[in-house]
Design a protein around this motif. Sequence first.
Motif, PDB file in Angstrom:
ATOM      1  N   ASN A  39      -7.467   1.155   2.491  1.00 40.80           N
ATOM      2  CA  ASN A  39      -6.781   0.753   1.257  1.00 40.80           C
ATOM      3  C   ASN A  39      -5.471   1.512   1.079  1.00 40.80           C
ATOM      4  OD1 ASN A  39      -8.800  -1.060   0.573  1.00 40.80           O
ATOM      5  ND2 ASN A  39      -9.959   0.431  -0.621  1.00 40.80           N
ATOM      6  N   LYS A  40      -5.520   2.797   1.400  1.00 40.43           N
ATOM      7  CA  LYS A  40      -4.288   3.601   1.308  1.00 40.43           C
ATOM      8  C   LYS A  40      -3.250   3.098   2.303  1.00 40.43           C
ATOM      9  CE  LYS A  40      -2.559   8.353   1.549  1.00 40.43           C
ATOM     10  NZ  LYS A  40      -2.914   9.779   1.827  1.00 40.43           N
ATOM     11  N   ASP A  43      -1.646   0.055   0.947  1.00 39.79           N
ATOM     12  CA  ASP A  43      -0.699   0.406  -0.123  1.00 39.79           C
ATOM     13  C   ASP A  43       0.611   0.927   0.463  1.00 39.79           C
ATOM     14  OD1 ASP A  43      -2.554  -0.326  -2.012  1.00 39.79           O
ATOM     15  OD2 ASP A  43      -3.305   1.727  -2.331  1.00 39.79           O
ATOM     16  N   ASP A  68       2.555  -1.987   1.834  1.00 34.12           N
ATOM     17  CA  ASP A  68       3.156  -2.762   0.737  1.00 34.12           C
ATOM     18  C   ASP A  68       4.403  -2.077   0.178  1.00 34.12           C
ATOM     19  OD1 ASP A  68       1.218  -4.699   0.958  1.00 34.12           O
ATOM     20  OD2 ASP A  68      -0.083  -3.835  -0.592  1.00 34.12           O
TER      21      ASP A  68
END
Length: 271
Positions: free
Chosen positions: A113-114, A117, A120
């Motif tokens: 997930n990191k 991020d 992104d």
Amino acid sequence: MPQLKQRLSRYEIIGYALILAGAIILVWGTIKFNLLHELYADPGDRAGGVFGEYGEFIGGIVGSLWALAGVFLFFATLTYQKREFQLQRHELHKTQKIFQQQHFSTLFISFVNKQNDIIDALIAYDINQSPHSGSNFFVFFQEKVLSSFVQKVRALPVAQRTNEELHSIFREYFTYHFSFYQSSLNPYLSNLSILLRLIQRYRTETQDEGEYYSFITKASFTQSELFLIYHVTKYKLLREFAFIDDTFNVSDELVEEYRDTYLVQQELASV
């Protein structure tokens, strides 16, 4: 009945056989010494010393057999206890492995997930100040390297377009653009390095060569990402990436058309 036999250990079989042998000898001795007759006979008619001889017989033979049977049954108990300890240890190992996998899965998901991020948040601007963010950042980076390489090569005289020279030019432009965007790429590459090292550590600790975390991670890479990772690893631009290709075979995921060797050969063939 067959299942019962399979569950009996050798020690139990011998122990029970000795008990049975003792019981048989006990009955035989009772008959042999005519003990029932002696018990019901009048005291004056009893043969002298029969009960003493019978007691010595029981203690010497039957008692020894049953004592030996007790030793074998004791070893059988120890064998069962050892087997139970082994089963408990195996179950404990399985429980620890499940707990370890659950813990690592949580950690793995947090790093993925990191990583998403960070991707992104990546952004670069072209000459027209148009933004290229997220996964398009890697596409933009790849196009910058390839366009710079092709323009430089095609501006060279044909006589200078050697294999060594073209490889040198490709490496030079890749290194140049990587250095230019390194401040933006560092968080992405650092987190990726940590993630892959965690997978490597998990694989070593669990001795699980078939773990699927590395496959999930590699499957999430786009070809433009692999273009970056492959050449960063090949040119040793980051020391912490030296282990990646040997351990995870990342280069196998990159298509041939995006590798420096293929690109150089294409330009040499176009002369």
